[in-house]
Design an enzyme around this catalytic site. Structure first.
Site: not given
Ligand code: SAM
Length: 314
Positions: A117-121, A139, A166, A184, A237
């Protein structure tokens, strides 16, 4: 320009990182990240979308390391545009598109996005699959799953199963099942401070260390869900070696069949993984991991590791 306040721990961390230009990094923290988009070819042809955007005055420049990514040159609010709402474009950071490029999903593959989440990848993976194969987008956070679900729908993805679990438990259901896995991981976000100053103000060694234990469990879990021969990308990140090199160093020790591979992306300025940090000495293989600093492209900072499962030792 206002001066960003950073915690004492963060100052110590930044000066402990080899080869980091701390002054440039602190300067980059005070500038907004350059806007960028991914054209969503699940909904329309790339050339058609580019023409519509240009007609509306959006100036674009190709991002070299990602197939459908473009820098937005002028100051324009894309989130209000119909093309965004219709899912013709996805507003996504330029460096945040790199992990999926390295994962390189192919039509027909089974792919697990463990922290999705939120799903860009997730939507970027779906674009590469072109409707063939399956993505399991998981998620743990219900509220964030709502955003994931809405983005998957908006982008016209038809081959995605969304799960709420989880990620540490995933091998209970899917051990050895996937061709590719993306982890990620949740992190202390030191690569995106200009979006979230709180990350710098409140950063602490203790919080980073606590998070690294979750990250390691998620990395092991993702790895155990791979088939033999499968590929996993671990990405964060953030800049802290505790959440990056330490996690991968532990992973390849605990799972000897986990082999690190080199990462190549055209035009993306990357530094090698760190081998010595504070009292830690990491496996020399860790040099194959990459770090991207926020000042390199006026974009996010990222860490990526590419791992291949070369046997079954879980
Ligand atoms: C960096 S974000 C993921 C961003 C996402 N991959 C994207 O590109 O849009 C990390 C995500 O990990 C999720 N997360 C945290 N703990 C988790 C766990 N134990 N299992 C699965 N997901 C978890 C968070 O809810 C958060 O959405």
């Amino acid at each position: 320009m206002s001066t960003i306040k950073i915690s004492e721990d963060l100052r110590n961390l930044l000066y402990s990182l080899p080869e980091v230009d701390v002054e440039s990094l602190l300067e980059s923290y005070q500038k907004p990240i350059r806007q960028s988009i991914r054209v969503n070819t699940l909904k329309a042809r790339e050339e058609d979308v580019l023409n519509i955007l240009r007609e509306k005055g959006v100036e674009l420049e190709k991002i070299p390391w990602t197939r459908y990514g473009y820098w937005v040159i002028n100051d324009i609010n894309l989130s209000n545009m119909l093309e965004h709402m219709l899912g013709l474009i996805y507003i996504q950071g330029a460096v945040s598109m790199a992990p999926v490029e390295v994962l390189s999903p192919k039509p027909g593959e089974f792919i697990l996005d463990l922290c999705a989440a939120p799903g860009s990848k997730t939507t970027q993976i779906a674009q590469a699959l072109q409707g063939e194969g399956v993505i399991v987008a998981n998620d743990v956070n219900v509220k964030r799953i709502r955003a994931l679900s809405s983005n998957v729908q908006r982008c016209g993805v038809i081959n995605c199963v969304i799960t709420q679990a989880d990620g540490r438990k995933f091998p209970l259901w899917a051990k050895g099942f996937f061709d590719k896995v993306l982890v990620d991981a949740p992190c202390t976000s030191l690569g995106i401070v200009s979006k979230d100053w709180g990350a710098a103000k409140n950063w602490s060694f203790r919080a980073s260390e606590r998070l690294s234990k979750l990250q390691l469990s998620l990395a092991i879990s993702g790895f155990d869900c791979l088939k033999v021969g499968g590929v996993m990308i671990y990405a964060t990140c953030t800049l802290s070696p505790q959440e990056n090199e330490w996690v991968i160093d532990r992973l390849i020790t605990i799972r000897p069949s986990a082999c690190l591979k080199s990462i190549k992306l055209e035009g993306l300025k990357m530094s090698k993984g760190i081998l010595e940090w504070q009292h830690n000495k990491f496996n020399p293989e860790l040099e194959q991991c990459v770090r991207v600093y926020p000042y390199e492209h006026e974009a996010e900072g990222f860490f990526m590791a590419k791992i291949v499962k070369e046997g079954d030792d879980s």
